[in-house]
Design an enzyme around this catalytic site. Structure first.
Site, PDB file in Angstrom:
ATOM      1  N   ASP A   1      49.738  43.590  46.485  1.00  0.00           N
ATOM      2  CA  ASP A   1      49.304  43.460  45.093  1.00  0.00           C
ATOM      3  C   ASP A   1      50.473  43.839  44.187  1.00  0.00           C
ATOM      4  O   ASP A   1      50.993  44.953  44.251  1.00  0.00           O
ATOM      5  CB  ASP A   1      48.105  44.372  44.829  1.00  0.00           C
ATOM      6  CG  ASP A   1      47.449  44.066  43.498  1.00  0.00           C
ATOM      7  OD1 ASP A   1      47.299  42.883  43.174  1.00  0.00           O
ATOM      8  OD2 ASP A   1      47.072  45.012  42.776  1.00  0.00           O
TER       9      ASP A   1
ATOM     10  N   ASP B   1      49.365  37.219  41.748  1.00  0.00           N
ATOM     11  CA  ASP B   1      49.861  38.576  41.996  1.00  0.00           C
ATOM     12  C   ASP B   1      49.321  39.245  43.246  1.00  0.00           C
ATOM     13  O   ASP B   1      49.510  40.453  43.424  1.00  0.00           O
ATOM     14  CB  ASP B   1      49.567  39.466  40.785  1.00  0.00           C
ATOM     15  CG  ASP B   1      48.068  39.584  40.510  1.00  0.00           C
ATOM     16  OD1 ASP B   1      47.292  38.787  41.062  1.00  0.00           O
ATOM     17  OD2 ASP B   1      47.682  40.480  39.738  1.00  0.00           O
ATOM     18  N   GLU B   2      48.646  38.503  44.110  1.00  0.00           N
ATOM     19  CA  GLU B   2      48.149  39.152  45.319  1.00  0.00           C
ATOM     20  C   GLU B   2      48.020  38.187  46.476  1.00  0.00           C
ATOM     21  O   GLU B   2      47.852  36.983  46.301  1.00  0.00           O
ATOM     22  CB  GLU B   2      46.814  39.860  45.064  1.00  0.00           C
ATOM     23  CG  GLU B   2      45.637  38.934  44.872  1.00  0.00           C
ATOM     24  CD  GLU B   2      44.317  39.679  44.840  1.00  0.00           C
ATOM     25  OE1 GLU B   2      44.127  40.654  45.593  1.00  0.00           O
ATOM     26  OE2 GLU B   2      43.451  39.270  44.043  1.00  0.00           O
TER      27      GLU B   2
END
Length: 347
Positions: free
Chosen positions: A9, A107-108
């Site tokens: 993350d 973002d992950e």
């Protein structure tokens, strides 16, 4: 070697991308959202730097409210193309390791790896991402996706530990999670937390020991079983690099001026429903279910949905179904947002 799931993350991703191309902003409270102008109405925060979060600024907050809490913040407009490019840099860096990368968003991602030292692997990946992209990330290590996802939160800078890597498995699940409120579990929101509380289930330990039949009766056989498994930290262990096929599409719009007259609300809802339908049809998909979201000026945001009698590609059918769902809402307050989500028919 053992099979491990790692959840990567990115830290304050959108703000970090902006700071990367504007190094002079490092250490300052940075808020990214909308046009970047907090004087404009109906603009919300996409993300805030850690420095801005210390003033109580968070994602989803109106930019005007963020400016009141942190007037010295630097406000910037969102730039999706830049975030997409930065995300590709990160994912490509991770793919250079002998792992499987399952992307879940800008973002992950989840990473599947066979290794005897998952913490060493996590630290190596963090260093590589930082060196290649100048962006930092936190990594959760778990024996399934649920525990890996939750572990990431404990490694975050604003979690209290701030070590960047945290491991959560069956071995320490009870110690770490049992005393925590059910709201801390992945996928449990405020409304579901309240529903569980009404059953006398307040902590993760309560949920782990719950009666399955009681949960099934309240939430249905599928979700009741899922919530019990969630309380016990059970979850999926499969990681795939095959892109996930979208199962739905949605459009929502926040209006510059609140909608008051019913005819105006119906007109805008019809327009949104027809627009999303045409996009779906252009992609060669059909629709089997529709949901309508209404956000009032009080920020109360109910959602109503229904399965269509027949699978369709007709914008008029979808628009009519949306208006039928609108009848279920009590339109006693002005409306600030309307949204339509359609679910695709299974091929």
């Amino acid at each position: 070697m053992s099979w491990w799931i790692l959840h990567v993350d990115m830290d304050q991703f959108i703000a970090a991308v902006e700071i990367r191309r504007r190094p002079e902003l490092r250490g300052l409270p940075v808020v990214v959202g909308g046009s970047g102008d907090p004087t404009q109405a109906r603009q919300v925060v996409a993300t805030a730097s850690y420095e801005a979060r210390e003033f109580g600024v968070h994602s989803g907050m109106p930019l005007r409210a963020a400016a009141k809490r942190c007037p010295q913040a630097v406000f910037l407009p969102t730039d999706p193309a830049a975030y997409d490019a930065a995300s590709t840099e990160v994912m490509d860096t991770l793919r250079e390791f002998p792992v499987i990368v399952e992307v879940w968003g800008w973002d992950e991602c989840f990473v599947g790896a066979s290794t005897d030292d998952p913490e060493a692997l996590a630290q190596e990946m963090r260093r590589a991402v930082l060196e290649r992209t100048s962006l930092s990330c936190s990594i959760g290590i778990g024996d399934n996706k649920v525990r890996a996802k939750l572990a990431t939160g404990f490694g975050k800078r604003d979690s209290g530990s701030g070590e960047g890597v945290y491991e959560l498995t069956a071995a320490n699940w009870a110690e770490v999670m049992h005393h925590r409120p059910v709201r801390d579990l992945w996928g449990i929101g405020s409304r579901m937390s309240q529903n569980l509380n009404e059953l006398g289930l307040f902590t993760v330990a309560d949920l782990a020991a719950a009666d399955l039949e009681v949960l099934k009766k309240r939430f249905g056989p599928k979700m009741g079983t899922w919530y019990l498994a969630l309380g016990r930290g059970l979850g999926d262990t499969e990681v795939t690099d095959v892109p996930r096929e979208p199962v739905s599409r949605s459009h929502e719009e926040t209006f510059a001026t609140d909608l008051v007259e019913r005819a105006e609300i119906e007109q805008e809802l019809r327009r949104i429903a027809e627009t999303v339908t045409r996009e779906v049809v252009a992609d060669g998909r059909s629709i089997q279910r529709i949901a309508v979201k209404v956000r009032f000026t009080s920020f109360f945001t109910p959602i109503k949905s229904r399965k269509l009698p027949e699978i369709t590609q007709d914008p008029e059918v979808i628009a009519t179904a949306a208006l039928v769902l609108l009848e279920k809402f009590e339109l006693r307050r002005p409306v600030r947002l309307l949204g339509v989500r359609v679910e695709f028919a299974t091929e």
